[in-house]
Design an enzyme around this catalytic site. Structure first.
Site, short mmCIF file in Angstrom:
data_model
loop_
_atom_site.label_atom_id
_atom_site.label_comp_id
_atom_site.label_asym_id
_atom_site.label_seq_id
_atom_site.Cartn_x
_atom_site.Cartn_y
_atom_site.Cartn_z
CG ASP A 49 -10.37 -0.31 4.66
OD1 ASP A 49 -9.58 -0.98 3.72
OD2 ASP A 49 -9.78 -0.66 5.50
CE LYS B 135 -3.83 -2.23 2.16
NZ LYS B 135 -4.42 -3.16 3.08
CD GLN C 106 -3.64 -4.40 6.33
OE1 GLN C 106 -3.88 -3.53 5.70
NE2 GLN C 106 -4.23 -5.53 5.16
N1 GUN Z 1 -6.96 -6.91 5.86
C1 GUN Z 1 -7.22 -7.19 4.29
N2 GUN Z 1 -7.87 -7.19 3.67
C2 GUN Z 1 -8.11 -5.74 4.13
C3 GUN Z 1 -8.61 -4.01 3.69
O1 GUN Z 1 -8.90 -4.76 2.50
N3 GUN Z 1 -8.51 -3.29 4.30
C4 GUN Z 1 -7.84 -3.44 5.84
N4 GUN Z 1 -8.01 -2.54 6.46
N5 GUN Z 1 -7.79 -4.52 6.28
C5 GUN Z 1 -7.22 -5.36 5.28
#
Ligand code: GUN
Length: 283
Positions: A120, A53, A97
């Protein structure tokens, strides 16, 4: 023989466009879109996702910040950090996350992210708006799937769409987006009776259950479009999806590979949301 959907290539095209629009926006307003990612603990898969990311942000010229917090972080400490980022004008998007270490309340953490920085789209305000079809932030993975379908010229309207999996992150919002696109949508899950009978009806089959190679070719209608959201590690260490590629590929007309299918699109949609958040912050 199915045609492969090149998620990596499509993601690169969309990211180049985001980079261009972000530069135009920065030239107009002096604002650089910014994303802050909080990672708590040392889950190795999460560390890889967060690194990707950050790199994706840098590649399109965004400000990016990764906040690493130890595995024994308390709720007040984590909520305090979110509060700081809420008031940080360089940060337009806040992402925590998941999964969080045991003892931390994910629902309370998501609720603490201000909806206008919730890139998100996990906050109830944003999930509710997705349900209503009036939303600013795209649910990243489902929106990435829609983008792949659009890119391949797959018209969803009137099609039988079957989503396997009912998670809040993928299955449910995926069903909503297919519905908004006028698909006839069925959601299957672990209690579905005769799963194969349902999946064989699908013109468009989206699979997000987290079980390696679970959907086999005999469960797929000849000529179907198959989208594999799964990301599993096999015993031999190789990455594999939820669809058994070897038996599915000869039956489908279009199919996403794992890796290189849906995965690269998810982060791309996160970048799109961060740009949207930055734009809305100056409105
Ligand atoms: N963990 C796995 N996929 C995601 C996601 O799309 N966003 C977040 N915040 N955590 C994750």
């Amino acid at each position: 023989m199915a045609k492969l959907i090149d998620g990596k290539g499509i993601a690169a095209e969309v990211r180049a466009d985001i980079k261009k629009r972000a530069a135009e926006f920065a030239a107009e307003t002096g604002v650089t879109p910014g994303l802050a990612v909080i990672i708590v603990g040392d889950n190795p898969a999460s560390q890889v996702y967060v690194r990707n990311k950050k790199k994706a942000c840098e590649d399109v010229g965004f400000y990016s910040e990764v906040i690493e917090m130890s595995g024994d972080t308390t709720m007040p400490e984590l909520l305090g950090k979110i509060e700081e980022l809420k008031n940080d004008s360089r940060v337009h998007g806040i992402l925590v996350q998941l999964p969080l270490p045991k003892g931390l309340d994910e629902d309370a953490v998501i609720a603490a992210i201000p909806p206008e920085k919730d890139v998100d789209a996990f906050h109830v305000v944003n999930t509710g708006r997705i349900m209503l079809g009036d939303f600013d932030f795209l649910p990243c993975t489902p929106a990435g799937v829609m983008k792949l379908l659009e890119h391949e010229g797959v018209d969803v309207s009137g099609k039988e769409c079957v989503v396997v999996g009912r998670s809040n992150i993928v299955g449910k919002p995926q069903a909503m987006l297919l519905l908004h696109a006028n698909g006839t949508v069925t959601i299957c899950h672990s209690r579905t009776k005769d799963l194969a009978e349902v999946t064989r009806r699908a013109d468009i089959l989206v699979v997000a259950i987290g079980k390696a190679d679970f959907i086999t070719g005999d469960m797929i209608k000849p000529g179907a479009v198959v989208i594999d959201v799964g990301m599993n590690r096999r015993e031999d260490g190789k990455l594999t999806g939820d669809v058994d590629f070897a038996t599915a590929e000869p039956v489908a007309s279009l199919i996403t590979p794992v890796p290189g299918g849906v995965g690269p699109m998810t982060i791309t949609m996160l970048l799109e949301n961060t740009l949207t958040a930055a734009k809305r912050s100056v409105k």
